[in-house]
Design a protein around this motif. Sequence first.
Motif, PDB file in Angstrom:
ATOM      1  N   ASP A 162       0.816  -1.223   0.000  1.00 38.74           N
ATOM      2  CA  ASP A 162       0.000   0.000   0.000  1.00 38.74           C
ATOM      3  C   ASP A 162       0.848   1.271   0.000  1.00 38.74           C
ATOM      4  O   ASP A 162       0.298   2.377  -0.115  1.00 38.74           O
ATOM      5  N   ASN A 163       2.168   1.138   0.086  1.00 42.91           N
ATOM      6  CA  ASN A 163       3.018   2.336  -0.023  1.00 42.91           C
ATOM      7  C   ASN A 163       2.945   2.971  -1.417  1.00 42.91           C
ATOM      8  O   ASN A 163       3.468   4.057  -1.618  1.00 42.91           O
ATOM      9  N   ILE A 164       2.304   2.289  -2.364  1.00 41.10           N
ATOM     10  CA  ILE A 164       2.133   2.918  -3.688  1.00 41.10           C
ATOM     11  C   ILE A 164       1.436   4.273  -3.564  1.00 41.10           C
ATOM     12  O   ILE A 164       1.656   5.148  -4.384  1.00 41.10           O
ATOM     13  N   TYR A 165       0.609   4.414  -2.504  1.00 43.75           N
ATOM     14  CA  TYR A 165      -0.149   5.670  -2.402  1.00 43.75           C
ATOM     15  C   TYR A 165       0.716   6.842  -1.956  1.00 43.75           C
ATOM     16  O   TYR A 165       0.240   7.969  -1.907  1.00 43.75           O
ATOM     17  N   ASP A 166       1.969   6.576  -1.617  1.00 46.12           N
ATOM     18  CA  ASP A 166       2.892   7.675  -1.298  1.00 46.12           C
ATOM     19  C   ASP A 166       3.588   8.189  -2.556  1.00 46.12           C
ATOM     20  O   ASP A 166       4.275   9.218  -2.503  1.00 46.12           O
TER      21      ASP A 166
END
Length: 377
Positions: A361-365
């Motif tokens: 979910d770090n893709i959203y950074d």
Amino acid sequence: MTQSADAVVVGGGFFGMYLALLLKARGLSPVILERGPDFMLRASYHNQARVHNGYHYPRSLMTAVRSRVNFPHFLQDFPESIVEDFDKYYAVGRVLGKVTADQFETFMARVGAPLQPAPERVSRLFSSPLIEKVWKVREVAFDAGKLRLTMRKRLEEAGVEFYFEADARCLTHRADGAMELAVETNGGRRLYGTPWVFNCTYSGLNRLRYHSGLPLLPLKHELTEMALVQPPQELQNLAVTVMCGPFFSLMPFPDRGLWTLSHVRYTPHHAWKEGGSQSGTEAWQDAYEHFDRAVKSTDGPLMIRDAARYLPAMSKCRQEGSLWEVKTVLPQSELDDGRPILFHRDPEMRGLVSLMGGKLDNIYDIPQELAALGLGM
Ligand SMILES: Cc1cc2nc3c(=O)[nH]c(=O)nc-3n(C[C@H](O)[C@H](O)[C@H](O)COP(=O)(O)OP(=O)(O)OC[C@H]3O[C@@H](n4cnc5c(N)ncnc54)[C@H](O)[C@@H]3O)c2cc1C
């Protein structure tokens, strides 16, 4: 002959694929180069398939809060990959743990993560001398095979160019300010001239830097094993994580119809560091070669035996195999087990950006980091 590209994304894991879609949406025409025969065959497949919702990080406020914020986005963006046909329980150990039940509850209240006491029929399954408290939570799994198909379809629909068995080896500066990327393919060698190279190679991040004569980024690698198990009847559809110390976690692994069992003591078989204080080329070793050479002798029976001390029915788990991978984390994560994103623009080669997420979910950074590079929407 040198081909030109607006941007080259090195690495066709989940991060490289997602980043390429973002670049395309910003008007660039990125090319993805993946050294393997398909997308998402490395860490993006060999992981515990958990969509984080904050509960896993009771010692890192930032990581827990970001996971809570990202969770609904991930569910909304990848609905076909989400698997929720199980109940998820978190438990806290009485001894050896880094948090107590009170601390866990206080922390989760702070990050707004609801905890429901486990029903009696579930808490009875745990050893009460060793487990202080058990809660039911909402955490889901993803099916890595389905996620791969979804992402590939999105790339194809967006018209993103990609190549498999294309191994990015070395970057050099060109006189016009752009960079030249040398790539080995099964048909020979290719050169790309490009203003942007996004290095999304996870455990391979320093490989490209090493071959390009650039300083190493500080990384810690672990050779990891998760046992693939079939849980017994009494644990059917029940996922468990015992926090926060030398404990275990049992999660569905939907793509194989099995469950992964990880154990803080046995999942990492050994670890090595590169970069940082030992920076310099001598500290580097190829993580993929290391992985290929490493003896992979399973610790699954030890994981099962220790997990059964806390949850006795675990002794009846049947091990069907293992998932092995190099896990790469930032050394600073050792303090609080946090999982920040690494987004590093090289100070000398300004068009080279190294990107690594410690969880999916770090893709959203990424969007805000792209905006800081002048690549916003
Ligand atoms: C044991 C374990 C458990 C985990 N559990 C979870 C979890 O439950 N939930 C979660 O969200 N995250 C989890 N993670 C973390 C998660 O797997 C990673 O954050 C994520 O997969 C990283 O994606 P990536 O695309 O950066 O890396 P990868 O998927 O490894 O992709 C990198 C790609 O780059 C390619 N490549 C490398 N070098 C080159 C080169 N020179 N040229 C071309 N291609 C190259 C590789 O072949 C690979 O396909 C776990 C990780 C591990 C190892």
